[in-house]
Scaffold this motif. Sequence first.
Motif, PDB file in Angstrom:
ATOM      1  N   ARG A  22      37.750  31.078  51.647  1.00  0.00           N
ATOM      2  CA  ARG A  22      37.464  31.854  50.445  1.00  0.00           C
ATOM      3  C   ARG A  22      38.764  32.119  49.692  1.00  0.00           C
ATOM      4  O   ARG A  22      39.849  32.111  50.270  1.00  0.00           O
ATOM      5  CB  ARG A  22      36.758  33.164  50.807  1.00  0.00           C
ATOM      6  N   LEU A  23      38.629  32.324  48.386  1.00  0.00           N
ATOM      7  CA  LEU A  23      39.773  32.518  47.504  1.00  0.00           C
ATOM      8  C   LEU A  23      39.649  33.869  46.805  1.00  0.00           C
ATOM      9  O   LEU A  23      38.644  34.145  46.151  1.00  0.00           O
ATOM     10  CB  LEU A  23      39.835  31.395  46.466  1.00  0.00           C
ATOM     11  N   PHE A  24      40.683  34.700  46.962  1.00  0.00           N
ATOM     12  CA  PHE A  24      40.700  36.027  46.361  1.00  0.00           C
ATOM     13  C   PHE A  24      41.925  36.174  45.468  1.00  0.00           C
ATOM     14  O   PHE A  24      43.027  35.755  45.842  1.00  0.00           O
ATOM     15  CB  PHE A  24      40.762  37.119  47.441  1.00  0.00           C
ATOM     16  N   LEU A  25      41.742  36.799  44.316  1.00  0.00           N
ATOM     17  CA  LEU A  25      42.846  37.128  43.417  1.00  0.00           C
ATOM     18  C   LEU A  25      42.997  38.636  43.372  1.00  0.00           C
ATOM     19  O   LEU A  25      42.016  39.363  43.167  1.00  0.00           O
ATOM     20  CB  LEU A  25      42.551  36.598  42.005  1.00  0.00           C
ATOM     21  N   VAL A  26      44.216  39.115  43.592  1.00  0.00           N
ATOM     22  CA  VAL A  26      44.520  40.548  43.515  1.00  0.00           C
ATOM     23  C   VAL A  26      45.521  40.755  42.391  1.00  0.00           C
ATOM     24  O   VAL A  26      46.678  40.312  42.488  1.00  0.00           O
ATOM     25  CB  VAL A  26      45.096  41.080  44.839  1.00  0.00           C
ATOM     26  N   THR A  27      45.110  41.410  41.318  1.00  0.00           N
ATOM     27  CA  THR A  27      46.060  41.684  40.250  1.00  0.00           C
ATOM     28  C   THR A  27      46.981  42.822  40.694  1.00  0.00           C
ATOM     29  O   THR A  27      46.544  43.769  41.348  1.00  0.00           O
ATOM     30  CB  THR A  27      45.353  42.053  38.927  1.00  0.00           C
ATOM     31  N   GLY A  28      48.249  42.699  40.370  1.00  0.00           N
ATOM     32  CA  GLY A  28      49.211  43.685  40.864  1.00  0.00           C
ATOM     33  C   GLY A  28      49.368  43.633  42.364  1.00  0.00           C
ATOM     34  O   GLY A  28      49.657  44.649  43.002  1.00  0.00           O
ATOM     35  N   GLY A  29      49.214  42.440  42.943  1.00  0.00           N
ATOM     36  CA  GLY A  29      49.302  42.302  44.392  1.00  0.00           C
ATOM     37  C   GLY A  29      50.717  42.315  44.928  1.00  0.00           C
ATOM     38  O   GLY A  29      50.922  42.142  46.132  1.00  0.00           O
ATOM     39  N   ASN A  30      51.688  42.532  44.069  1.00  0.00           N
ATOM     40  CA  ASN A  30      53.093  42.501  44.484  1.00  0.00           C
ATOM     41  C   ASN A  30      53.628  43.848  44.943  1.00  0.00           C
ATOM     42  O   ASN A  30      54.741  43.924  45.473  1.00  0.00           O
ATOM     43  CB  ASN A  30      53.964  42.002  43.323  1.00  0.00           C
ATOM     44  N   VAL A  48      44.862  34.117  49.411  1.00  0.00           N
ATOM     45  CA  VAL A  48      45.021  35.274  48.535  1.00  0.00           C
ATOM     46  C   VAL A  48      46.079  34.963  47.486  1.00  0.00           C
ATOM     47  O   VAL A  48      47.185  34.512  47.814  1.00  0.00           O
ATOM     48  CB  VAL A  48      45.411  36.534  49.335  1.00  0.00           C
ATOM     49  N   VAL A  49      45.738  35.213  46.236  1.00  0.00           N
ATOM     50  CA  VAL A  49      46.642  34.969  45.121  1.00  0.00           C
ATOM     51  C   VAL A  49      47.139  36.309  44.591  1.00  0.00           C
ATOM     52  O   VAL A  49      46.338  37.193  44.283  1.00  0.00           O
ATOM     53  CB  VAL A  49      45.949  34.186  43.994  1.00  0.00           C
ATOM     54  N   LEU A  50      48.468  36.456  44.514  1.00  0.00           N
ATOM     55  CA  LEU A  50      49.086  37.672  44.015  1.00  0.00           C
ATOM     56  C   LEU A  50      49.338  37.514  42.518  1.00  0.00           C
ATOM     57  O   LEU A  50      50.219  36.776  42.106  1.00  0.00           O
ATOM     58  CB  LEU A  50      50.414  37.940  44.722  1.00  0.00           C
ATOM     59  N   GLY A  51      48.549  38.191  41.707  1.00  0.00           N
ATOM     60  CA  GLY A  51      48.744  38.152  40.266  1.00  0.00           C
ATOM     61  C   GLY A  51      49.772  39.177  39.854  1.00  0.00           C
ATOM     62  O   GLY A  51      49.624  40.366  40.139  1.00  0.00           O
ATOM     63  N   SER A  52      50.848  38.735  39.191  1.00  0.00           N
ATOM     64  CA  SER A  52      51.940  39.645  38.870  1.00  0.00           C
ATOM     65  C   SER A  52      52.692  39.157  37.641  1.00  0.00           C
ATOM     66  O   SER A  52      52.887  37.944  37.464  1.00  0.00           O
ATOM     67  CB  SER A  52      52.909  39.752  40.055  1.00  0.00           C
ATOM     68  N   ARG A  53      53.125  40.109  36.832  1.00  0.00           N
ATOM     69  CA  ARG A  53      53.921  39.755  35.652  1.00  0.00           C
ATOM     70  C   ARG A  53      55.312  39.306  36.053  1.00  0.00           C
ATOM     71  O   ARG A  53      55.910  38.449  35.416  1.00  0.00           O
ATOM     72  CB  ARG A  53      54.002  40.982  34.732  1.00  0.00           C
ATOM     73  N   ARG A  54      55.852  39.873  37.137  1.00  0.00           N
ATOM     74  CA  ARG A  54      57.218  39.573  37.563  1.00  0.00           C
ATOM     75  C   ARG A  54      57.169  38.718  38.836  1.00  0.00           C
ATOM     76  O   ARG A  54      56.844  39.207  39.922  1.00  0.00           O
ATOM     77  CB  ARG A  54      57.998  40.860  37.787  1.00  0.00           C
ATOM     78  N   GLN A  55      57.513  37.445  38.680  1.00  0.00           N
ATOM     79  CA  GLN A  55      57.381  36.515  39.779  1.00  0.00           C
ATOM     80  C   GLN A  55      58.360  36.778  40.916  1.00  0.00           C
ATOM     81  O   GLN A  55      58.048  36.484  42.075  1.00  0.00           O
ATOM     82  CB  GLN A  55      57.528  35.081  39.263  1.00  0.00           C
ATOM     83  N   GLU A  56      59.536  37.345  40.628  1.00  0.00           N
ATOM     84  CA  GLU A  56      60.458  37.629  41.724  1.00  0.00           C
ATOM     85  C   GLU A  56      59.881  38.685  42.667  1.00  0.00           C
ATOM     86  O   GLU A  56      60.055  38.602  43.894  1.00  0.00           O
ATOM     87  CB  GLU A  56      61.832  38.062  41.194  1.00  0.00           C
ATOM     88  N   LEU A  77      50.767  34.036  41.202  1.00  0.00           N
ATOM     89  CA  LEU A  77      50.292  33.619  39.883  1.00  0.00           C
ATOM     90  C   LEU A  77      50.909  34.542  38.842  1.00  0.00           C
ATOM     91  O   LEU A  77      50.807  35.767  38.962  1.00  0.00           O
ATOM     92  CB  LEU A  77      48.766  33.727  39.818  1.00  0.00           C
ATOM     93  N   ARG A  78      51.547  33.968  37.843  1.00  0.00           N
ATOM     94  CA  ARG A  78      52.080  34.795  36.764  1.00  0.00           C
ATOM     95  C   ARG A  78      50.925  35.323  35.928  1.00  0.00           C
ATOM     96  O   ARG A  78      50.116  34.559  35.404  1.00  0.00           O
ATOM     97  CB  ARG A  78      53.058  34.023  35.883  1.00  0.00           C
ATOM     98  N   ALA A  93      45.492  28.443  35.558  1.00  0.00           N
ATOM     99  CA  ALA A  93      46.562  28.162  36.524  1.00  0.00           C
ATOM    100  C   ALA A  93      46.141  28.441  37.965  1.00  0.00           C
ATOM    101  O   ALA A  93      46.853  28.051  38.896  1.00  0.00           O
ATOM    102  CB  ALA A  93      47.809  28.977  36.176  1.00  0.00           C
ATOM    103  N   LEU A  94      45.007  29.088  38.160  1.00  0.00           N
ATOM    104  CA  LEU A  94      44.510  29.265  39.530  1.00  0.00           C
ATOM    105  C   LEU A  94      44.265  27.914  40.190  1.00  0.00           C
ATOM    106  O   LEU A  94      44.363  27.785  41.406  1.00  0.00           O
ATOM    107  CB  LEU A  94      43.220  30.086  39.527  1.00  0.00           C
ATOM    108  N   GLY A  95      43.910  26.926  39.378  1.00  0.00           N
ATOM    109  CA  GLY A  95      43.750  25.575  39.904  1.00  0.00           C
ATOM    110  C   GLY A  95      42.633  25.436  40.914  1.00  0.00           C
ATOM    111  O   GLY A  95      42.737  24.652  41.862  1.00  0.00           O
ATOM    112  N   SER A  96      41.558  26.186  40.724  1.00  0.00           N
ATOM    113  CA  SER A  96      40.437  26.138  41.656  1.00  0.00           C
ATOM    114  C   SER A  96      39.134  25.998  40.879  1.00  0.00           C
ATOM    115  O   SER A  96      39.023  26.438  39.734  1.00  0.00           O
ATOM    116  CB  SER A  96      40.398  27.421  42.496  1.00  0.00           C
ATOM    117  N   ALA A  97      38.136  25.400  41.534  1.00  0.00           N
ATOM    118  CA  ALA A  97      36.821  25.268  40.916  1.00  0.00           C
ATOM    119  C   ALA A  97      35.982  26.519  41.100  1.00  0.00           C
ATOM    120  O   ALA A  97      34.918  26.659  40.494  1.00  0.00           O
ATOM    121  CB  ALA A  97      36.088  24.063  41.498  1.00  0.00           C
TER     122      ALA A  97
END
Length: 317
Positions: A22-30, A48-56, A77-78, A93-97
């Motif tokens: 399974r694929l989960f996106l968490v915004t502000g996961g950083n 799990v994809v960490l959605g964040s404005r600041r990639q560092e 993910l930016r 950019a998630l690159g998933s179906a």
Amino acid sequence: MSSSVPSTSLWDVHRLPRADDRLFLVTGGNAGIGYFIAEQLSATGATVVLGSRRQEKAKAAQAAIRDRVPGARVRTLRLDLADLSSLRKAADALGSAHLDAVVHNAGIALDDPPRRETRDGHEVMFGTNHLGHFALTGWLMPLLSAAPAARVVTMGSFAAKSERLDLGDLQSRQDYRPKRTYGRSKLAQMYFGLELDRRLRATGSTVKSVVAHPGGALDSLTPSRPPVQVRSFGTWLRGAPAGVLLQGKHAGAWPAVRAVLDPTVHGGQLWGPRVFSLRGRPRLDPVWPHLADTAVAAELWGVSRDLTGIDPCSIPE
């Protein structure tokens, strides 16, 4: 909406069900609660994809999760919720179906004036916390609809319980007070999460929308996760008395994690901590009386659609 209340004793926050493939996106996961949501979901075998404005910062969180969870499938993910024009590209950019769940957790809170705006001209807390997630949901809906039983989990705040929306001043142009504006932005998110589920049900969608809140979650009660979260002994000692009623951000993540994973969770529900809605294991909360006002929710939806140019229940071309 289901009125049954599942027993909290059947859910073990330390032994989560598997979610392999399974694929989960968490915004502000950083950082903050979002980091712990991502860490806990990573332990289930999901990607799990960490959605964040600041990639560092996202990369640091990714490394911290991999240190804690051997074999964790976590990537970054930016994602800039304050820039509406960037959100379609982020979804692509998630690159998933498909996408099995998104946790709308990211948020900005300002402590002091002056009032600030996003590049789109929206008050920054309302624009980021609410409008950004509103628009992102629209761009993600094709991926969510492609999953067998996807969920949109919106993280509200206990601070929203005492607030009421001013539909004539959603952008706080007439009367800006940072703490109140923040609370109202989170309240708007919660209205959105509940209204989204009503509209999804009306269209026969298999996607469910659930609202959660973390209760009272403090840094001083949160375990260290260097370099994302560092807590000294002195900080813990000073915050320890608050632990009678409040909790750390690791525990604040529990309601959202349950909302993503528990098969007994239904759309249109509100999940929060068990003890006075401030701390403890996650449980089903009654929807707050003002959140049950469907007229306010519908009007907010219309305004949000007009401001963003997106209707989350109409799949964009």
